[in-house]
Motif scaffolding. Structure first.
Motif, PDB file in Angstrom:
ATOM      1  N   ARG A 211      -0.034   9.314   4.485  1.00 47.24           N
ATOM      2  CA  ARG A 211       0.437   8.850   3.832  1.00 47.24           C
ATOM      3  C   ARG A 211       0.536   9.328   2.161  1.00 47.24           C
ATOM      4  NH1 ARG A 211       0.697   3.291   4.305  1.00 47.24           N
ATOM      5  NH2 ARG A 211      -0.877   3.393   2.367  1.00 47.24           N
ATOM      6  N   LEU A 212       1.179   9.909   1.180  1.00 46.09           N
ATOM      7  CA  LEU A 212       1.155  10.567   0.609  1.00 46.09           C
ATOM      8  C   LEU A 212       0.515   9.562  -1.513  1.00 46.09           C
ATOM      9  CD1 LEU A 212       3.767  12.571  -0.840  1.00 46.09           C
ATOM     10  CD2 LEU A 212       1.708  13.517  -0.309  1.00 46.09           C
TER      11      LEU A 212
ATOM     12  N   PHE B  63       2.304   6.089  -2.629  1.00 45.41           N
ATOM     13  CA  PHE B  63       3.810   6.303  -1.619  1.00 45.41           C
ATOM     14  C   PHE B  63       3.075   4.531  -0.935  1.00 45.41           C
ATOM     15  CE2 PHE B  63       4.808   9.466  -4.018  1.00 45.41           C
ATOM     16  CZ  PHE B  63       5.913   9.836  -3.588  1.00 45.41           C
ATOM     17  N   ARG B  64       4.395   3.666  -0.762  1.00 42.77           N
ATOM     18  CA  ARG B  64       4.345   2.623   0.546  1.00 42.77           C
ATOM     19  C   ARG B  64       5.029   2.987   1.673  1.00 42.77           C
ATOM     20  NH1 ARG B  64       5.586  -1.748  -3.784  1.00 42.77           N
ATOM     21  NH2 ARG B  64       6.834   0.598  -4.132  1.00 42.77           N
ATOM     22  N   ASP B  65       4.068   2.565   2.576  1.00 41.61           N
ATOM     23  CA  ASP B  65       4.932   1.747   4.340  1.00 41.61           C
ATOM     24  C   ASP B  65       5.107   0.964   3.808  1.00 41.61           C
ATOM     25  OD1 ASP B  65       4.881   4.868   4.901  1.00 41.61           O
ATOM     26  OD2 ASP B  65       2.743   4.417   5.620  1.00 41.61           O
ATOM     27  N   PHE B  66       6.636   0.462   4.355  1.00 43.37           N
ATOM     28  CA  PHE B  66       6.814  -1.622   3.845  1.00 43.37           C
ATOM     29  C   PHE B  66       7.093  -1.341   6.127  1.00 43.37           C
ATOM     30  CE2 PHE B  66       8.188   0.073  -0.145  1.00 43.37           C
ATOM     31  CZ  PHE B  66       6.871  -0.596  -0.265  1.00 43.37           C
TER      32      PHE B  66
ATOM     33  N   GLU C  32       6.589   6.153  -6.418  1.00 45.02           N
ATOM     34  CA  GLU C  32       7.359   5.475  -5.597  1.00 45.02           C
ATOM     35  C   GLU C  32       7.731   4.107  -6.086  1.00 45.02           C
ATOM     36  OE1 GLU C  32       9.767   7.331  -1.560  1.00 45.02           O
ATOM     37  OE2 GLU C  32       8.640   5.740  -1.195  1.00 45.02           O
TER      38      GLU C  32
END
Lengths: 430, 430
Positions: A4-5, A8-11, A118
């Motif tokens: 992932r950048l 930035f986040r994965d939820f 983000e």
């Protein structure tokens, strides 16, 4: 494996469920106030941001040239887009225009705690009214959103200030003051030592003594004293601030609004009342969010003069406030897991459909798994009840309903399950 | 005045309200099936898309280098991101993983009717099951979402096909067939003349006679004939397709599922059942949406072999289908406008707060306007009722409630308004 950048986040579902609950609450509150949802592009011409914020903004933007040679940017904030949309239809739109939206924005900046590249914001704005009731409605909406999230007036405070009080006071000194720089100094005042703060004010054109006097005046925050000191313009601004606070009181936000002239908001485009929301306990030190009046922006975007006031509620700082106040819940719930044993898919599916039709969250086996594996899965998704549809039970015209918390189970006639019950439980058939 | 970028859209409140209602319905349906919402980055490394789709995909991407020298792209689709997220937590996540999300995507392509450079999609996927029930649950969820939107089984059909039937049939010919190219030809078959289609099949390696035979076989779509013709692999695929359809029947989607082997889906990564949703009347000629099984993707992303099946529902084509079926409603509603005459803001605000507390959409004056101007505004926002809070009425302890449709009005005791009524109307006080 791909990365992932940074910033930035994965939820994943647990965290997302809490975020969604917060978004939904804030949007529902906004809807009750008559704010109407809009949908906005996530890319705009870079020039729009340069015109509004100066060439240096490009450093913070995800800016690039598209395949058609256009200089474009991922939107770093909503306001310019909304201003563009107001200008585009200013004849048709009935005033006041009250808009709300929740969406991501992007800034290329240093990643630090609670700051991401983000980030998500709910923006609510009112266009077309100079009246204090418009400012007050923004305050009242924001306060109500927090109340609806489960916060109380003890949890947060709105520090309310006024750009024209600060500007008027600064101009009342016998000095050549750069008001913009001085207001930026005020915005930094709580983050730096007093000497540094006074230094910034002298950089902006005040003498050291004037800086000290100004700083003391706004720290003390005695509005009568300030009006007297500042003269006519400041008087008008003080009156406007008092009118906004009186309206906010009528609108139910009086308890959480406090005059705080050392609150300035960094952005240049604010023109009247500005405010920031803080955690009352001080545990979360950053402002949770803020807003204010920006009466000149629409005109500077080529529109007819159109007053405006709004608030931008960032999801990440709001999450910190909710977590501190104990109203942040990351939980996945499932009402029913319908378990199949043997060739009972047709009956199990009928039951699942009936339960879903009443609004329940219902999962069924899609992996052809054993009784035990299905039961573990039901447990992993926090199913409140498991409905066991077994071949042998069905021969007797029965299904079994198990309460997952107590472990109690009983049978129910398959023809009467769920029957006319919206949310059948173990107790209904016990 | 600034211009919006080509291929991007501003959604003003009327249109947005219809879009929101559709998004909410689809998401609510997904939630009832136990799909859990996730949140995903809108930028990813460009390499991820190149690896999945080949170097030529970059032409369609909003791809650029960020300020840290990373080659990044605005996400053109969800699947690679979701695959990355599954791989990142594959040990922790309990299977099946059922995820859903709605968000924008971007592709730099020719702008045409119903195709935009920024477009919205709801994606729902199930990871971790090879069973036909997983495919069927995707079909059933998609069908239920449309039913919940107000469509009926007469409005749409799912054309269901199977990649391994097509691939197995192609491989059963005595020819050196490029299966990927041949399947792409099938995907185009309904958009081109038959001779051109056969030409594409011969380009892919079939002789003209073989191409004709293949085309005829899949057009006729007799599964027994096809299984016999294609041998063992095709038999297994036919059986899988039949099992999926049987499960879809149990799950309530039987009426809308039709075998259509000329449906192929363009994307290379599908591996099993694929399907597309079409308007039954044919008025909307493009597929409204589609999906299918893609069992190899997670492994190709560096994860453990993890079967997957999903659907991506585009907002724009779905809108066309809803509009054709007459279930698209662009309407702004307001439950109450609380009108002030004279200095009655405190009482009006109390009433507005009480009405909002019961979930009503309530607007009040924020522009200090006259009776007439307020009434026009109430009209413009489609207020169902106007509550008039006038100084003189208040002296008698009364407010006036006006039904905006009939124009009827009556007074109500201010102390009993709204009282314990959640949605007080003219009739309650008549």
């Amino acid at each position: 494996m791909y990365e992932r950048l940074k910033g930035f986040r994965d939820f994943y579902p647990e965290e997302m469920s809490a975020r969604r609950a917060v978004f939904d609450t804030v949007e529902t509150t906004a809807a009750r106030y008559g704010f109407r949802e809009i949908g906005t592009p996530h890319l705009e011409r870079t020039q729009m941001y340069v015109d509004k914020s100066g060439e240096e903004i490009v450093e913070e933007l995800y800016a690039f040239e598209d395949k058609g040679g256009r200089e474009i940017s991922l939107t770093p904030e909503l306001t310019p887009t909304v201003a563009r949309m107001v200008v585009a239809k200013q004849q048709e739109l009935s005033k006041p225009i009250k808009w709300v939206s929740t969406r991501p924005f992007w800034r290329y900046e240093q990643v630090q705690q609670g700051r991401f590249r983000e980030f998500y914001q709910t923006n609510a704005d009112i266009f077309g009214s100079t009246e204090p009731e418009a400012d007050a409605e923004i305050l009242a909406f924001a306060a109500d959103a927090l109340f609806d999230l489960g916060l109380t007036a003890d949890d947060f405070e709105f520090r309310v200030s006024h750009r024209d009080i600060l500007g008027g006071l600064l101009r009342s000194f016998d000095a050549d003051v750069d008001v913009r720089d001085a207001i930026r100094a005020v915005d930094k005042s709580e983050k730096v030592e007093r000497e540094e703060y006074l230094g910034l004010l002298t950089d902006a054109g005040l003498s050291y003594d004037q800086a000290d006097e100004f700083a003391t005046l706004i720290e003390r925050g005695d509005l009568d004293e300030i009006a007297e000191f500042g003269g006519e313009n400041v008087e008008a601004a003080v009156e406007n601030l008092q009118n906004v606070l009186a309206a906010a009181e009528d609108f139910g936000a009086g308890d959480v609004c406090h005059v705080s002239l050392t609150t300035a908001r960094g952005l240049d485009y604010y023109t009247g009342v500005v405010f920031e929301c803080f955690d009352s306990t001080g545990e979360v030190s950053r402002a949770a969010f803020g807003g204010g009046r920006y009466d000149d922006l629409i005109e500077s975007f080529g529109g007819q003069p159109t007053p405006a006031v709004g608030v931008g509620i960032g999801a990440a700082p709001l999450q910190l406030l909710c977590q501190r106040a104990g109203v942040w819940e990351e939980e996945l719930t499932t009402d029913y897991y319908v378990l199949t044993v043997g060739d009972t898919r047709d009956v199990a599916s009928r039951i699942a459909r009936d339960l879903r039709a009443s609004g329940n969250v219902v999962e069924v086996d899609v992996s052809d798994r054993s009784f035990g594996a299905q039961m573990s899965y039901a447990d992993s998704i926090n199913a409140a009840s498991v409905v066991i549809v077994g071949e042998r039970d069905l021969e007797n015209g029965e299904v079994t309903i198990k309460d997952m918390e107590s472990g109690d189970q009983t049978t129910a006639p398959v023809d009467d399950f769920p029957g006319d019950r919206g949310e059948p439980t173990y107790e209904d058939y016990e």
